[in-house]
Design an enzyme around this catalytic site. Structure first.
Site, mmCIF file in Angstrom:
data_model
loop_
_atom_site.group_PDB
_atom_site.id
_atom_site.type_symbol
_atom_site.label_atom_id
_atom_site.label_comp_id
_atom_site.label_asym_id
_atom_site.label_seq_id
_atom_site.Cartn_x
_atom_site.Cartn_y
_atom_site.Cartn_z
ATOM 1 N N GLU A 1 -5.001 2.127 2.529
ATOM 2 C CA GLU A 1 -4.995 1.009 3.477
ATOM 3 C C GLU A 1 -5.200 1.491 4.900
ATOM 4 O OE1 GLU A 1 -2.938 -1.928 6.275
ATOM 5 O OE2 GLU A 1 -2.645 0.214 5.950
ATOM 6 N N GLU A 2 -4.581 2.614 5.238
ATOM 7 C CA GLU A 2 -4.591 3.100 6.616
ATOM 8 C C GLU A 2 -5.966 3.561 7.081
ATOM 9 O OE1 GLU A 2 -2.240 2.672 8.589
ATOM 10 O OE2 GLU A 2 -0.366 2.551 7.454
ATOM 11 N N HIS B 1 4.384 3.686 12.875
ATOM 12 C CA HIS B 1 3.558 4.894 12.924
ATOM 13 C C HIS B 1 4.258 6.014 13.699
ATOM 14 C CE1 HIS B 1 -0.637 3.248 11.662
ATOM 15 N NE2 HIS B 1 0.340 2.777 10.907
ATOM 16 N N HIS C 1 0.851 -1.206 0.000
ATOM 17 C CA HIS C 1 0.000 0.000 0.000
ATOM 18 C C HIS C 1 0.876 1.242 0.000
ATOM 19 C CE1 HIS C 1 0.136 1.319 4.308
ATOM 20 N NE2 HIS C 1 0.170 0.037 4.613
ATOM 21 N N ASP D 1 6.126 2.361 6.454
ATOM 22 C CA ASP D 1 4.819 1.708 6.448
ATOM 23 C C ASP D 1 3.925 2.510 5.495
ATOM 24 O OD1 ASP D 1 2.380 0.500 6.947
ATOM 25 O OD2 ASP D 1 2.259 1.141 9.034
ATOM 26 N N ASP E 1 3.663 -6.136 3.717
ATOM 27 C CA ASP E 1 3.514 -5.018 4.639
ATOM 28 C C ASP E 1 4.693 -5.058 5.609
ATOM 29 O OD1 ASP E 1 2.348 -2.868 6.213
ATOM 30 O OD2 ASP E 1 0.390 -3.516 5.479
#
Length: 352
Positions: free
Chosen positions: A209-210, A319, A64, A176, A232
């Site tokens: 995606e998030e 994150h 993603h 990410d 991922d």
């Protein structure tokens, strides 16, 4: 090992969920030299196709392209911006960060501010910050000046550059999951360099995606691959405070993490393990009893179902502005997926 050129370029471009176009265009540009076809759908999800040599199943390799970010919700009379989160943030990560906002007039930079510790009372000092207690300062002297630069709904990301550390480690925001998009493209490139796999290999960089796996849902429906591997990142559990067993110790430098679990197709997971063993690629295993929290959850239930596996790269400090990976793990994951693609023979059965 230096940071791969494509990955370095990808993490330098802002692309929060819903505004991934610049990062996606860059990804497609890097895929064009080895792909027979590249494209993008109406939602912004991109693909690059390497044709098969005949008869094998079509394999989708899915990362993603979106990252977590911020969106402007209010501009006050003094010119300070209030904001909400795009994806999941720990507000502690945001205090004191520089940000870059994407606006109609171009990029606007600022800083995330909070009341200084000197003017907090004793109770405030004990409390973790909340988003409502933070603001963005872009240097505007008034609300009107700020509104001339920024609109409600503009989005931004933390403004940091990638950093190389010893032992082939890389630090950046947006690993990410620009890592997953890089791996998908790199694996497809390796397949192309070998003359193609038995079936088509479809590298994909999906969006949103998030905020709920949205791009994966539509991309899986559109392309309808015979089998899919989602790439991922997963938590590296080699930092202080982590306690796990030896078989599930996902340290930086130990290679890809192959997920097994109820939602994932057991045959796909087994084939990933077989490919890793055959190619002598170091790896660890992980297990999930329910959903994986990745785009694999969307692919596996698209249409009548797509046999789906999950391969992840260990990552520290997920994150945050200092996500950390080992470049060796990234390259070994790409090598694993290329080997998986080359081993997918015509007539491969995925019935349970």
């Amino acid at each position: 090992m230096a940071i791969p050129t494509m990955l370095d370029a990808l993490v330098r471009v802002a692309g929060p969920s819903g505004q991934e176009a610049r990062a996606a265009a860059l990804w497609r540009e890097h895929c064009e030299p080895f792909a027979a076809e590249t494209g993008v759908d109406v939602n912004g999800s991109s693909w690059a196709r390497v044709p098969g040599t005949g008869g094998g199943p079509t394999l989708a390799l899915v990362g993603h392209i979106d990252e977590i970010g911020l969106h402007i919700t209010h501009i006050d009379d003094e010119g300070f911006l209030r904001f909400g989160q795009v994806g999941g943030w720990d507000p502690v990560q945001l205090v004191g960060q520089r940000v870059v906002l994407s606006t109609r007039g171009g990029e606007v930079r600022g800083v995330i501010g909070r009341k200084a510790i000197h003017v907090m009372d004793a109770e405030e000092r004990k409390q973790a910050p909340e988003l409502k207690g933070l603001h963005i300062d872009i240097g505007a002297a008034s609300g009107d000046e700020a509104k001339a630069l920024v609109r409600i709904g503009d989005m931004g990301v933390i403004d940091v550059a990638p950093l190389e550390l010893p032992n082939n480690r890389m630090v950046s925001r947006a690993l990410d999951n620009r890592v997953g998009c890089y791996v998908a493209a790199r694996a497809a490139q390796l397949v192309a360099e070998r003359g193609g796999a038995p079936g088509d290999v479809l590298a994909m960089a999906v969006v949103q995606e998030e905020i709920g796996l949205q791009g994966a849902k539509t991309a899986a429906f559109r392309h309808r691959p015979d089998v899919a591997i989602v790439i991922d990142v997963t938590h590296a559990n080699d930092t202080p405070g982590s306690e796990v067993g030896q078989d599930t110790h996902h340290k930086l430098g130990t290679g890809p993490v192959i997920e097994r679990g109820s939602l994932l197709h057991p045959r796909v997971s087994d084939l990933l393990e077989d490919a890793a063993t055959a190619e002598n690629i170091g790896h660890t295993l992980s297990s999930s009893a329910r959903s994986t929290g990745t785009d694999a959850d969307a692919f596996t239930i698209s249409r009548a179902g797509i046999p789906t596996g999950l391969a992840s790269v260990p990552l520290r400090y997920m994150h945050s502005a200092v996500e950390t990976v080992c470049i060796d793990d990234i390259e070994h994951t790409a090598a694993l997926l290329a080997a998986f693609a080359m081993r997918l023979t015509p007539g491969e059965a995925f019935a349970r």
